[in-house]
Design a protein around this motif. Sequence first.
Motif, mmCIF file in Angstrom:
data_model
loop_
_atom_site.group_PDB
_atom_site.id
_atom_site.type_symbol
_atom_site.label_atom_id
_atom_site.label_comp_id
_atom_site.label_asym_id
_atom_site.label_seq_id
_atom_site.Cartn_x
_atom_site.Cartn_y
_atom_site.Cartn_z
ATOM 1 N N ARG A 215 -43.965 63.978 -63.282
ATOM 2 C CA ARG A 215 -44.889 63.118 -62.552
ATOM 3 C C ARG A 215 -44.173 62.504 -61.359
ATOM 4 O O ARG A 215 -43.006 62.121 -61.455
ATOM 5 C CB ARG A 215 -45.425 61.996 -63.454
ATOM 6 C CG ARG A 215 -46.323 62.489 -64.572
ATOM 7 C CD ARG A 215 -46.831 61.319 -65.403
ATOM 8 N NE ARG A 215 -47.558 60.355 -64.589
ATOM 9 C CZ ARG A 215 -48.841 60.484 -64.249
ATOM 10 N NH1 ARG A 215 -49.514 61.545 -64.649
ATOM 11 N NH2 ARG A 215 -49.434 59.562 -63.524
ATOM 12 N N PRO A 216 -44.866 62.372 -60.222
ATOM 13 C CA PRO A 216 -44.241 61.743 -59.063
ATOM 14 C C PRO A 216 -44.104 60.237 -59.267
ATOM 15 O O PRO A 216 -44.920 59.611 -59.954
ATOM 16 C CB PRO A 216 -45.215 62.055 -57.923
ATOM 17 C CG PRO A 216 -46.539 62.178 -58.604
ATOM 18 C CD PRO A 216 -46.249 62.805 -59.938
ATOM 19 N N ARG A 217 -43.124 59.667 -58.651
ATOM 20 C CA ARG A 217 -42.918 58.218 -58.727
ATOM 21 C C ARG A 217 -43.511 57.577 -57.461
ATOM 22 O O ARG A 217 -42.797 57.266 -56.511
ATOM 23 C CB ARG A 217 -41.430 57.898 -58.846
ATOM 24 C CG ARG A 217 -41.130 56.421 -59.040
ATOM 25 C CD ARG A 217 -39.647 56.158 -59.020
ATOM 26 N NE ARG A 217 -39.349 54.744 -58.905
ATOM 27 C CZ ARG A 217 -38.197 54.241 -58.486
ATOM 28 N NH1 ARG A 217 -37.211 55.070 -58.149
ATOM 29 N NH2 ARG A 217 -38.018 52.944 -58.394
ATOM 30 N N VAL A 218 -44.825 57.434 -57.470
ATOM 31 C CA VAL A 218 -45.513 56.829 -56.330
ATOM 32 C C VAL A 218 -45.459 55.313 -56.485
ATOM 33 O O VAL A 218 -46.061 54.751 -57.400
ATOM 34 C CB VAL A 218 -46.970 57.313 -56.236
ATOM 35 C CG1 VAL A 218 -47.673 56.639 -55.066
ATOM 36 C CG2 VAL A 218 -47.012 58.834 -56.078
ATOM 37 N N VAL A 219 -44.738 54.659 -55.578
ATOM 38 C CA VAL A 219 -44.525 53.215 -55.706
ATOM 39 C C VAL A 219 -45.585 52.411 -54.964
ATOM 40 O O VAL A 219 -45.712 51.203 -55.185
ATOM 41 C CB VAL A 219 -43.122 52.832 -55.196
ATOM 42 C CG1 VAL A 219 -42.054 53.467 -56.070
ATOM 43 C CG2 VAL A 219 -42.924 53.241 -53.734
ATOM 44 N N ALA A 220 -46.340 53.077 -54.069
ATOM 45 C CA ALA A 220 -47.401 52.359 -53.346
ATOM 46 C C ALA A 220 -48.395 53.353 -52.782
ATOM 47 O O ALA A 220 -48.031 54.436 -52.331
ATOM 48 C CB ALA A 220 -46.809 51.515 -52.211
ATOM 49 N N ASP A 221 -49.678 52.973 -52.842
ATOM 50 C CA ASP A 221 -50.729 53.730 -52.158
ATOM 51 C C ASP A 221 -50.845 53.174 -50.742
ATOM 52 O O ASP A 221 -51.141 51.987 -50.562
ATOM 53 C CB ASP A 221 -52.068 53.579 -52.876
ATOM 54 C CG ASP A 221 -52.058 54.220 -54.262
ATOM 55 O OD1 ASP A 221 -51.102 54.946 -54.574
ATOM 56 O OD2 ASP A 221 -53.012 53.980 -55.021
ATOM 57 N N VAL A 222 -50.614 54.012 -49.767
ATOM 58 C CA VAL A 222 -50.623 53.577 -48.366
ATOM 59 C C VAL A 222 -51.594 54.457 -47.588
ATOM 60 O O VAL A 222 -51.387 55.663 -47.489
ATOM 61 C CB VAL A 222 -49.208 53.661 -47.748
ATOM 62 C CG1 VAL A 222 -49.228 53.191 -46.299
ATOM 63 C CG2 VAL A 222 -48.214 52.834 -48.555
ATOM 64 N N GLU A 223 -52.636 53.864 -47.037
ATOM 65 C CA GLU A 223 -53.644 54.643 -46.321
ATOM 66 C C GLU A 223 -53.290 54.873 -44.856
ATOM 67 O O GLU A 223 -53.890 55.702 -44.198
ATOM 68 C CB GLU A 223 -54.999 53.945 -46.413
ATOM 69 C CG GLU A 223 -55.489 53.699 -47.824
ATOM 70 C CD GLU A 223 -55.680 54.977 -48.618
ATOM 71 O OE1 GLU A 223 -55.690 56.066 -48.022
ATOM 72 O OE2 GLU A 223 -55.798 54.888 -49.852
ATOM 73 N N SER A 224 -52.317 54.156 -44.338
ATOM 74 C CA SER A 224 -51.915 54.304 -42.939
ATOM 75 C C SER A 224 -50.783 55.320 -42.823
ATOM 76 O O SER A 224 -49.709 55.146 -43.425
ATOM 77 C CB SER A 224 -51.451 52.959 -42.376
ATOM 78 O OG SER A 224 -50.770 53.133 -41.159
ATOM 79 N N LEU A 225 -51.005 56.374 -42.042
ATOM 80 C CA LEU A 225 -49.965 57.385 -41.865
ATOM 81 C C LEU A 225 -48.762 56.806 -41.119
ATOM 82 O O LEU A 225 -47.614 57.095 -41.457
ATOM 83 C CB LEU A 225 -50.529 58.579 -41.095
ATOM 84 C CG LEU A 225 -51.654 59.343 -41.787
ATOM 85 C CD1 LEU A 225 -52.197 60.417 -40.865
ATOM 86 C CD2 LEU A 225 -51.160 59.969 -43.076
ATOM 87 N N ALA A 226 -49.037 56.003 -40.096
ATOM 88 C CA ALA A 226 -47.938 55.390 -39.353
ATOM 89 C C ALA A 226 -47.096 54.503 -40.263
ATOM 90 O O ALA A 226 -45.858 54.498 -40.178
ATOM 91 C CB ALA A 226 -48.485 54.579 -38.183
ATOM 92 N N ALA A 227 -47.745 53.771 -41.165
ATOM 93 C CA ALA A 227 -47.007 52.920 -42.098
ATOM 94 C C ALA A 227 -46.167 53.760 -43.056
ATOM 95 O O ALA A 227 -45.027 53.398 -43.390
ATOM 96 C CB ALA A 227 -47.976 52.040 -42.876
#
Length: 310
Positions: A215-227
């Motif tokens: 499983r990936p360790r996704v630490v945050a959902d970020v909708e901004s590509l630049a961010a």
Amino acid sequence: MLVDIAALRDFILVVDAGSLTRAAALAGVSQPAMSQRIAQLETQVGHRLLERGPRGVEATAAGLELYRGAQQVVRQVDRLAESLGSGIRDIRGAVSVGLPSTVAPSLVPELVPLVAARHPGIRLELFESMSGYVEELLGRGRLDLAVLFRPDATDRPGEVALYEEELFLVTGTEVDPATEPASAAELVDRPLVAPGERSNLRHLVERFFTAAGVRPRVVADVESLAAMVRIAQTGAASAVLPRSVATAFTGPDLTLRPLRPAVRRTVAVCTAAEFYEPRVAVLAVRDAVVDAVHHLADRSAWPGIAPVRR
């Protein structure tokens, strides 16, 4: 059953607003007047259309069915009136196009002047959001066209494949200066940022790791590509992005690594062909989208894409 177009407009407004009071304000009428209009519509169709939910009024099952059909009817009436009002010799009218966030920055600057030069009578309405939401809006009849991600370049009704692209691990150079392909097993403990679950990009990331049994360790959902790119630059986390997105930010503090096995996706321009036959203006914009992609690729102005040519 005879339903007035104005009644359908009112109903769409209420569902979109999620509130009779807000919808009434937008329509410039009183709240009791709007309530009476909806009640009359419910009497006409013989179904309860709205119910009160935790966040305001929501459409019932019958209401959702009517909402979806009403969107298509109202859009067609508006487009037909606009086309007839401007004559039949020129291609005219508004065309709404939905674009995922990873596509819009590269495509829009080429598409807008191309459509303006070919068809001055067409007015583009461009909407940028998560790929999942764009697809949902196309399915509801809220968009005329949508650029969407597909598993391959197979011909499908209402779709024209545009290009294929590969995804890369984007990371800060100080954290990971390597450039050779990275496997899921190697990245299992790597902190990642990714868009939310409605995003095609997120689905591909999840699938890449699932195929390796981790499983990936996704630490945050970020909708901004630049961010996402800025976070990768700091070294706080990595991201998985197409080269076209990361190239504008690539510098001494950012590297791109291929994934092993490679992760690729196909991008297509789609109409809601299962609901209605596209208007001439919609087909004209669809052709312009295809040509814009090819023009960019021919000038090497869209890094990382391989156009699908028919």
